[in-house]
Design a protein around this motif. Structure first.
Motif, short mmCIF file in Angstrom:
data_model
loop_
_atom_site.label_atom_id
_atom_site.label_comp_id
_atom_site.label_asym_id
_atom_site.label_seq_id
_atom_site.Cartn_x
_atom_site.Cartn_y
_atom_site.Cartn_z
N THR A 179 0.84 -1.20 0.00
CA THR A 179 0.00 0.00 0.00
C THR A 179 0.87 1.25 0.00
O THR A 179 2.06 1.19 0.33
CB THR A 179 -0.91 0.04 1.25
N ASN A 180 0.26 2.37 -0.36
CA ASN A 180 0.94 3.66 -0.23
C ASN A 180 0.84 4.20 1.19
O ASN A 180 1.72 4.92 1.65
CB ASN A 180 0.33 4.68 -1.19
N ASP A 181 -0.26 3.88 1.87
CA ASP A 181 -0.51 4.44 3.20
C ASP A 181 -1.34 3.46 4.01
O ASP A 181 -1.62 2.34 3.57
CB ASP A 181 -1.19 5.81 3.07
N ALA A 182 -1.76 3.88 5.19
CA ALA A 182 -2.34 2.96 6.18
C ALA A 182 -3.86 3.03 6.31
O ALA A 182 -4.43 2.26 7.09
CB ALA A 182 -1.72 3.24 7.55
N TRP A 183 -4.53 3.89 5.56
CA TRP A 183 -5.92 4.21 5.86
C TRP A 183 -6.89 3.25 5.17
O TRP A 183 -7.54 3.58 4.18
CB TRP A 183 -6.20 5.67 5.50
N CYS A 184 -6.99 2.05 5.74
CA CYS A 184 -7.73 0.96 5.11
C CYS A 184 -9.24 1.21 5.08
O CYS A 184 -9.94 0.64 4.24
CB CYS A 184 -7.43 -0.35 5.84
N ARG A 185 -9.75 2.04 5.96
CA ARG A 185 -11.18 2.38 5.90
C ARG A 185 -11.53 2.96 4.54
O ARG A 185 -12.61 2.70 4.01
CB ARG A 185 -11.51 3.40 7.00
N ASP A 186 -10.61 3.74 3.98
CA ASP A 186 -10.91 4.46 2.74
C ASP A 186 -10.41 3.77 1.49
O ASP A 186 -11.03 3.87 0.43
CB ASP A 186 -10.35 5.88 2.83
N HIS A 187 -9.28 3.06 1.58
CA HIS A 187 -8.81 2.37 0.37
C HIS A 187 -9.16 0.89 0.36
O HIS A 187 -8.97 0.22 -0.65
CB HIS A 187 -7.30 2.58 0.17
N GLY A 188 -9.67 0.39 1.47
CA GLY A 188 -10.02 -1.03 1.54
C GLY A 188 -11.33 -1.36 0.84
O GLY A 188 -12.04 -0.47 0.36
N PRO A 189 -11.67 -2.64 0.78
CA PRO A 189 -12.89 -3.06 0.08
C PRO A 189 -14.14 -2.75 0.89
O PRO A 189 -14.11 -2.72 2.12
CB PRO A 189 -12.70 -4.58 -0.05
N ALA A 190 -15.23 -2.54 0.19
CA ALA A 190 -16.54 -2.48 0.83
C ALA A 190 -17.19 -3.85 0.65
O ALA A 190 -17.48 -4.26 -0.48
CB ALA A 190 -17.41 -1.39 0.19
#
Length: 358
Positions: A101-112
């Motif tokens: 990943t580029n960063d840690a913010w899985c809420r926003d880049h992760g799957p729905a």
């Protein structure tokens, strides 16, 4: 089954048309997904201080359910394992995946994750596009691929609506109501070609909801342009907690008072009024002359725990007590987020739940 993969790829049918919907976070989960923090620019001068509280977060959730962590290399996996062992996390419940990943913010880049208990294929993924909150923090090419990597790993279909959407901008009661904010979803740095009614159609089609409630602005210091997960959260099907600022001279006072008035007028999908529980705000958290988006609303709801950010503040215990009253069947755990919030997000921003379905 193969037909559903093809339908999802073709875009000829939406998840809602197939009976899929996004469950509430308080519904049963198979796991929590994370992307291990590694981008120093997100915590300039402080990244080494976040691994201990981050690992405590993993420990709290992994005691009772699986935790999946995206890492970029074996070296990062070893580094993460060392910190998790030091925290005393149950590593039997932790799995690492070589999904950089580029960063840690899985809420926003992760799957729905959406579910349909009646379907043969009970779980699918929606892969929204991601542009790091309006192209604020490029590059984000690796982050944008995470939902596909996870879908392929799990062997489940994924839908591609083709528009920008972030998990922290939407909140669900699991019965057909979605809560969001105009400050974020109507911001021209996301989907400038879409108006409010067009965005609502995407939300209904790809989250399986029927009732959309709009708040206005987010809290001061929030670089996401007003994510809902710093403001108002569902704690059950008809109850929300919403942050309020008692200090009338504080910049957040008017913003949050206005949102509270909006909530009082809203109706759920069944026509009922919301039950509203007020949650205090911590005193301003300032670092390097910058006000940070510290909020007790940025908690993560696991199967047996609720992990709440705390800020070495007089209101920490009051917030924990209010949330403990809301989640009587779960243990409410406060973890110091004073260093983590320098990255402009906390535990909810860092995580994404994968629902369970029978």
């Amino acid at each position: 089954m193969e037909d559903l993969f093809e339908l999802a790829k073709s875009g000829e049918v939406t998840p809602a048309e197939l009976g899929y919907y996004f469950p509430a976070e308080f519904a049963p989960q198979d796991s929590m997904w994370l992307s291990w923090p590694h981008k120093e620019e997100s915590w300039p001068g402080k990244i080494e201080k976040i691994f201990a509280p981050y690992s405590q977060f993993v420990k709290a959730v992994a005691n009772a359910q699986k935790v999946n962590i995206n890492v970029g290399s074996e070296e990062m996996k070893d580094f993460a394992t060392k910190h998790l062992e030091a925290a005393g996390a149950n590593l039997k419940n932790v799995s690492f995946h070589q999904f950089p990943t580029n960063d840690a913010w899985c809420r926003d880049h992760g799957p729905a994750f959406l579910i349909n208990p009646k379907a043969e294929q009970k779980k699918v993924i929606v892969k929204w596009n991601y542009n790091a909150w309006g192209d604020k923090y490029p590059p984000y090419d690796l982050d944008n691929q995470i939902p596909i990597r996870i879908a392929e790993y799990l062997g489940i279909p994924y839908f591609k609506p083709g528009i920008i959407m972030e998990g922290g901008s939407v909140e669900f009661n699991g019965k057909g109501t979605l809560l969001t904010s105009t400050a974020c979803l109507l911001n021209k740095n996301r989907n400038p070609h879409l108006n409010q009614s067009q965005i609502e159609k995407y939300l209904c089609d790809y989250y399986g909801v029927q009732n959309i409630l709009w708040l206005a602005d987010g809290i001061i210091g929030d670089d996401t342009d007003g994510h809902i997960d710093d403001i108002t959260r569902f704690v059950n099907e008809d109850t929300v907690v919403t942050v309020v600022e008692e200090n009338k001279s504080d910049e957040n006072h008017e913003i949050l008072a206005e949102n509270l008035e909006f909530l009082k007028k809203m109706r759920l999908e069944n026509g009922k009024q919301l039950n509203i529980v007020e949650l205090p705000m911590p005193s301003p958290v300032i670092w390097e002359d910058q006000r940070l988006p510290a909020s007790y609303a940025n908690f993560y709801i696991g199967n047996e725990v609720v992990v709440v950010p705390t800020f070495r503040d007089k209101n920490d215990q009051k917030a924990l007590d209010i949330l403990a009253d809301c989640f009587k069947g779960r243990k409410v755990i406060g973890i110091d987020s004073t260093d983590i919030i320098w990255g402009l997000g906390s535990f909810h921003c860092l995580s994404q739940q994968e629902p369970a379905v029978k």
